[in-house]
Design a protein around this motif. Structure first.
Motif, short mmCIF file in Angstrom:
data_model
loop_
_atom_site.label_atom_id
_atom_site.label_comp_id
_atom_site.label_asym_id
_atom_site.label_seq_id
_atom_site.Cartn_x
_atom_site.Cartn_y
_atom_site.Cartn_z
N LEU A 130 0.85 -1.19 0.00
CA LEU A 130 0.00 0.00 0.00
C LEU A 130 0.88 1.24 0.00
O LEU A 130 1.86 1.31 0.75
N ALA A 131 0.55 2.22 -0.85
CA ALA A 131 1.33 3.44 -0.95
C ALA A 131 0.40 4.63 -1.20
O ALA A 131 -0.81 4.49 -1.31
N GLY A 132 1.00 5.80 -1.30
CA GLY A 132 0.27 7.04 -1.58
C GLY A 132 1.18 7.98 -2.33
O GLY A 132 1.66 7.69 -3.41
N HIS A 133 1.43 9.16 -1.75
CA HIS A 133 2.46 10.10 -2.18
C HIS A 133 2.14 10.91 -3.44
O HIS A 133 2.38 12.11 -3.49
N TRP B 21 0.74 5.16 -10.07
CA TRP B 21 0.41 6.49 -9.55
C TRP B 21 -0.99 6.62 -8.96
O TRP B 21 -1.24 7.52 -8.18
N ALA B 22 -1.91 5.72 -9.29
CA ALA B 22 -3.25 5.78 -8.69
C ALA B 22 -3.97 4.46 -8.95
O ALA B 22 -4.05 4.01 -10.10
N ARG C 248 -5.01 7.79 -3.85
CA ARG C 248 -4.95 9.11 -4.48
C ARG C 248 -4.81 10.25 -3.47
O ARG C 248 -4.66 11.40 -3.87
N GLY C 249 -4.87 9.92 -2.19
CA GLY C 249 -4.68 10.93 -1.16
C GLY C 249 -5.99 11.45 -0.59
O GLY C 249 -6.97 11.64 -1.30
N PHE C 250 -5.99 11.71 0.70
CA PHE C 250 -7.15 12.21 1.42
C PHE C 250 -7.22 13.73 1.36
O PHE C 250 -8.29 14.31 1.25
N GLY C 251 -6.07 14.37 1.46
CA GLY C 251 -6.01 15.83 1.46
C GLY C 251 -5.46 16.37 0.16
O GLY C 251 -5.55 15.73 -0.89
N GLU D 202 -9.47 10.36 -1.78
CA GLU D 202 -9.84 8.94 -1.77
C GLU D 202 -9.85 8.31 -0.38
O GLU D 202 -8.97 8.57 0.45
N ILE D 203 -10.83 7.45 -0.17
CA ILE D 203 -10.89 6.52 0.95
C ILE D 203 -10.96 5.13 0.31
O ILE D 203 -11.88 4.85 -0.47
#
Length: 412
Positions: free
Chosen positions: A343-346, A372-373, A387-390, A403-404
């Motif tokens: 699991l990643a983000g960034h 990337w997503a 994809r990031g929360f903020g 994203e959640i």
């Protein structure tokens, strides 16, 4: 100096061609004057916003709004410039062709060398530019809080029987220092809690750079429910406070400690190159959390897979949390401990792109990151990039919504 001259030239070119399009669209001087005044005011705010950037503070709402205005106004202007420049190239070619094919009498008649600019092209350029303008405006006003739940079911042959149907929620890139709407955040936290997952995992970047950025929002995030099998978090590249200037090393270390303390304050256990075994029905899986590791030389390489998996066997089913997805290709895929799911983000999906399921998935960030997503598979192993929360850097999200993620594990 050369860079400044180049930027200045591009800026003048963009403004010149945009004004030409606007002048052809309307003949009313009052409208042209309004356009010029608005452009000057916007440019003035952008310049003011960036001039006030302080490395000891980092990103502020003022600097993020300035960045958003650059995208909002200069992306459409760049499109107009490209279209009118293309038309000018065609006009020049036609002019040269006609010049060498005219009779002598026509040349002496002082006819214009190039055909006149066509109003239709200017109107078309303005119409096309209106699409990204409206999209970015929507992203600034609505999109940054347009939380989406992405659900996936993943099957594994080596998943323990007891974990067939096990669910977890992944969050990433909260970037607490960017928020300005408590009501929207409360809605998002309720949305997370309503997923009723067994486990909650956060894959880094809880703040922009400074621990105190969480203070106005900590009471909201404390409402995240304690999941049955735990809430776990890791650090992202922004969580080391290295993107701001500190007067002393003691201040930097104090801020870093403050950022690490945020996780337990809002109900998470922070994993720093360590793992935890999740027990269920006499069987277990392992959640591994490493510190930030990015393939790009600009990003820190503090992650240590070997240290994080001490006492873990190759046959254990593992969920690896690592902030930067470039870590997957660089070290994770070929690691002897065999990480089935990462699991990643960034990336944030660049906060800008186009996603229509089954039709198109595009963002400029795909030219930087292979993953990337969303979900990717290679060699029978998976990585999911949230994809990031903020949001960060600019105050908006266009086409790539916050994203959640909810993933259900199934035994194949």
């Amino acid at each position: 100096m050369l860079q400044i001259l180049l930027v200045g030239f591009v800026f003048i070119l963009v403004e010149f061609y945009t004004y030409q399009a606007f002048r052809q669209w309307t003949k009313r001087r009052s409208f042209r004057l309004i356009y010029v005044l608005v452009s000057v005011l916007i440019l003035g705010y952008i310049a003011y916003g960036f001039s006030k950037f302080d490395r000891s503070i980092g990103q502020t709402h003022q600097s993020m709004l300035a960045a958003a205005l650059v995208i909002l106004f200069y992306l459409p202007k760049a499109i107009i410039t490209v279209l009118l420049l293309t038309e000018d190239a065609v006009r020049l070619f036609i002019g040269i062709f006609q010049y060498f094919n005219r009779e002598k009498a026509d040349k002496e008649a002082n006819r214009p060398f190039m055909p006149e600019r066509r109003k239709f092209v200017s109107q078309l350029a303005l119409g096309i530019a209106a699409i990204p303008f409206a999209s970015v405006l929507y992203g600034i006003t609505v999109g940054r809080y347009k939380f989406q739940v992405y659900k996936h079911v993943l099957e594994f042959e080596d998943l323990p029987h007891a974990f067939d149907g096990f669910t977890f929620t992944q969050l990433s890139d909260i970037h607490a220092g960017s928020f300005d709407n408590k009501e929207k955040l409360e809605y998002a936290v309720d949305l997370i809690n309503s997923q009723d997952s067994d486990l909650l995992l956060f894959t880094g970047d809880i703040v922009n750079s400074i621990a105190d950025e969480m203070l106005p929002w900590s009471d909201v995030f404390r409402k995240l429910r304690k999941h049955t099998y735990g809430n776990y978090s890791i650090l992202g590249n922004h969580d080391y406070g290295e993107y701001v200037k500190w007067d002393t090393e003691e201040e930097r270390l104090g801020n870093f400690k403050g950022i690490c303390d945020i996780s337990p304050e809002i109900g998470f256990r922070l994993l720093r190159n360590e793992c935890v075994r999740i027990e269920k029905g006499g069987e277990s899986i392992v959640v591994v959390g490493v510190e930030n590791w990015g393939a790009d030389p600009r990003f820190m390489k503090y992650g240590d897979l070997d240290k994080a998996t001490q006492g873990v066997s190759t046959t254990d089913f593992k969920i690896l949390m690592t902030h930067d997805p470039s870590h997957w290709d660089a070290q994770v895929l070929d690691h002897p401990k065999n990480f089935q799911l990462t699991l990643a983000g960034h990336t944030h999906g660049f906060q800008f792109g186009i996603e229509i399921p089954g039709v198109i998935k595009w963002s400029p960030v795909q030219y930087i990151y292979k993953q990337w997503a969303g979900l990717y598979e290679k060699m029978g192993k998976y990585i999911y990039v949230n994809r990031g929360f903020g949001y960060h850097a600019y105050q908006g999200r266009t086409g790539i919504w916050p994203e959640i993620t909810v993933i259900e594990l199934r035994r194949k």
